[in-house]
Each structure stands twice: as C-alpha cells, then as structure tokens.
Design a protein around this motif. Structure first.
Motif, PDB file in Angstrom:
ATOM      1  N   GLY A  49      23.850  38.710  53.325  1.00 54.31           N
ATOM      2  CA  GLY A  49      24.075  38.772  54.762  1.00 54.31           C
ATOM      3  C   GLY A  49      24.518  40.163  55.178  1.00 54.31           C
ATOM      4  N   GLU A  50      24.455  40.420  56.460  1.00 52.97           N
ATOM      5  CA  GLU A  50      24.890  41.707  56.992  1.00 52.97           C
ATOM      6  C   GLU A  50      26.415  41.746  57.116  1.00 52.97           C
ATOM      7  N   ALA A  51      26.971  42.902  56.863  1.00 54.38           N
ATOM      8  CA  ALA A  51      28.420  43.056  56.881  1.00 54.38           C
ATOM      9  C   ALA A  51      28.979  42.999  58.297  1.00 54.38           C
ATOM     10  N   PHE A  52      29.993  42.166  58.454  1.00 51.65           N
ATOM     11  CA  PHE A  52      30.844  42.152  59.645  1.00 51.65           C
ATOM     12  C   PHE A  52      32.246  42.393  59.106  1.00 51.65           C
ATOM     13  N   THR A  53      32.919  43.432  59.558  1.00 53.82           N
ATOM     14  CA  THR A  53      34.109  43.907  58.854  1.00 53.82           C
ATOM     15  C   THR A  53      35.416  43.629  59.596  1.00 53.82           C
ATOM     16  N   ILE A 156      38.168  45.396  64.031  1.00 52.18           N
ATOM     17  CA  ILE A 156      37.034  44.515  63.755  1.00 52.18           C
ATOM     18  C   ILE A 156      35.732  45.313  63.847  1.00 52.18           C
ATOM     19  N   ASN A 157      34.867  45.112  62.848  1.00 47.73           N
ATOM     20  CA  ASN A 157      33.525  45.666  62.824  1.00 47.73           C
ATOM     21  C   ASN A 157      33.498  47.177  62.974  1.00 47.73           C
ATOM     22  N   VAL A 158      34.289  47.826  62.103  1.00 48.40           N
ATOM     23  CA  VAL A 158      34.314  49.277  61.984  1.00 48.40           C
ATOM     24  C   VAL A 158      34.010  49.620  60.526  1.00 48.40           C
ATOM     25  N   PRO A 159      33.637  50.863  60.229  1.00 50.74           N
ATOM     26  CA  PRO A 159      33.441  51.239  58.827  1.00 50.74           C
ATOM     27  C   PRO A 159      34.746  51.066  58.047  1.00 50.74           C
ATOM     28  N   ILE A 160      34.625  50.506  56.844  1.00 51.48           N
ATOM     29  CA  ILE A 160      35.802  50.258  56.010  1.00 51.48           C
ATOM     30  C   ILE A 160      35.499  50.661  54.574  1.00 51.48           C
ATOM     31  N   GLY A 161      36.554  50.650  53.761  1.00 50.36           N
ATOM     32  CA  GLY A 161      36.403  50.696  52.321  1.00 50.36           C
ATOM     33  C   GLY A 161      36.823  49.348  51.775  1.00 50.36           C
ATOM     34  N   CYS A 162      36.019  48.783  50.884  1.00 47.92           N
ATOM     35  CA  CYS A 162      36.365  47.509  50.249  1.00 47.92           C
ATOM     36  C   CYS A 162      36.145  47.674  48.753  1.00 47.92           C
ATOM     37  N   GLY A 163      37.217  47.581  47.988  1.00 44.08           N
ATOM     38  CA  GLY A 163      37.095  47.787  46.556  1.00 44.08           C
ATOM     39  C   GLY A 163      36.459  49.116  46.208  1.00 44.08           C
ATOM     40  N   ASP A 164      36.817  50.163  46.950  1.00 41.96           N
ATOM     41  CA  ASP A 164      36.338  51.534  46.766  1.00 41.96           C
ATOM     42  C   ASP A 164      34.897  51.755  47.224  1.00 41.96           C
ATOM     43  N   ALA A 165      34.228  50.727  47.724  1.00 43.22           N
ATOM     44  CA  ALA A 165      32.863  50.902  48.227  1.00 43.22           C
ATOM     45  C   ALA A 165      32.890  51.121  49.735  1.00 43.22           C
TER      46      ALA A 165
END
Length: 240
Positions: A49-53, A156-165
């Motif tokens: 699925g597409e990322a929603f952050t 909500i729904n901004v660029p993030i880092g998740c587990g260094d990715a």
C-alpha cells in the motif's frame, strides 16, 4: 488520491522484500529497508500500500497530558480515521519502543476501515491481540505504556524516517515475514515488473539446486550461457 496501479499492487504481492531490496540496490537505493521491525502476524498475505505517515516527537509534559485524546483532531486519532483504505499507516516513533505507538483498538479501527497495514519503528501495546487481527502489523517489540509518556504525535502525512528508512507520503510500502521495504513512488511500477522477473529466475534456480542438485557456479548468477537456455525452457513449461 491513490496513484498505485492495481496491476502493480498485484505484482508486488507476489514478490519478497529481499528481492525488492536487490532491485532497489541496483538503482543505488541502499536504505529502503525499515530496520528492526517485525511482523506480529507473519502468516498473513504480503502487505502492499501507499504510505500515509504519522510523526512523533519527544513529549513535552505540559503540552501532552492524557486529556489531549479528547480532541478529535489529535494527530494520532485523526490519522487512524483518515488514513485511506488500501494505504499503509507508517509511524515515526524515533525507534523508541518504551511507549506504545498505538494499541489494539486503534489497529482494529484501521483494519475495519480497510487500511492495508501498519508499521512503527516503536512498539504496540496489546501486541498479542493485534497478532490475531487480519491486518498486517509491524513493530519493534511490545510496549505497554501509552505513547503520552514519551511520545507526542505532531504531524500527519509528512516525510518521516522509520527504522532509518526515508518514507515520503505516497511511497509504496511492502511488508512480509522478512520485514518492510519502501519503494519510491515514481519507480514502483518498474520495480514491480523487475521483481516479478527476478522471482521467476530465483524460483528456477531454487528448483535446480534442490531437485537437480546443480552447483550455483554458472547458475547463480547465470554466467553459463546454458543457464539462460534452461531458464527459458523452464518458463515456457510452467507458463511463467
């Protein structure tokens, strides 16, 4: 609005995250695997699925009492209610699982709304309950305390880092028993096609090794010209 083609979603459901990692590495993308997250329910079909952050920051106590949950616009609650069906909710919890990113009720709500999956580089509370749900869920480890003790939902729904990715809204998220990959939105179609081709060849190699006892020399990679001929014959026989 989703831009993920259904054909691309279907292709990605048939390939593994290790194969995707190789396809992305060929393009110089080396940091697309979300580190140190694990599937609570690895027996479920592949998540696509597409990322929603959702982004958390360190909590400041005077701005983050338990009463903030009474606000229907609270970012965590709002994200659960507006994450689009078919998308994957990806949470930046600063790789800190000491406080929960969410729990069983919120994950159940995402499931009922048709969200494709949920990922945090922190932890979930009610992890045993979540493991029994039919929504793919990935976290670092179980967490009991509410996020309010350490985390503050902020964006909500901004660029993030998740587990260094790096994860940008709209990136394509693929999760299986091995972990979670992030595919940049603009190359998802071509990566999906390439990964299907790679999977066919890997299945051929596996069969040659396991059932025919062939050496990997000249087979994997296919440096022996005969390997390519054998692969084409194998594909034709199996309709791959």
């Amino acid at each position: 609005m989703s831009t993920l083609k259904e054909a691309t979603r279907a292709r990605l459901k048939t390939v593994s995250t290790p194969t995707l990692a190789t396809a992305l590495y060929k393009r110089g993308l080396r940091n697309q695997f979300i580190q140190d997250v694990h599937a609570l329910n690895p027996g479920l079909p592949t998540m696509v699925g597409e990322a929603f952050t959702l982004r958390y920051m360190p909590a400041r106590e005077d701005l983050n009492p338990i009463t903030v949950f009474q606000d229907p616009e609270h970012p965590q609650r709002k994200a659960v209610e507006i994450c689009p069906p078919g998308a994957v909710l990806v949470m930046d919890s600063r790789k800190d699982a000491r406080a929960a990113s969410a729990g069983g009720i919120l994950i159940s709500r995402l499931m009922v709304r048709g969200v494709a999956g949920v990922v945090t580089d922190g932890g979930f509370r009610d992890s045993a309950e979540i493991a029994r749900l039919s929504i793919p869920a990935f976290h670092s480890r179980p967490s009991a305390p509410t996020n309010l003790t350490l985390h503050q939902a902020i964006d909500i729904n901004v660029p993030i880092g998740c587990g260094d990715a790096p994860v940008f809204p709209g990136d394509v998220i693929v999760g299986d028993a091995d972990g979670v990959m992030v595919i940049p939105q603009g190359i998802a179609d071509e990566i999906a096609v390439e990964a299907v081709e790679m999977t066919a060849f890997e299945d051929f190699v596996t069969e040659m090794v396991q059932k025919q006892g062939r050496s990997i020399r000249g087979l994997y990679p296919a440096t022996n010209p005969q390997t390519k001929l054998d692969f084409e014959a194998w594909r034709k026989e199996r309709g791959r």
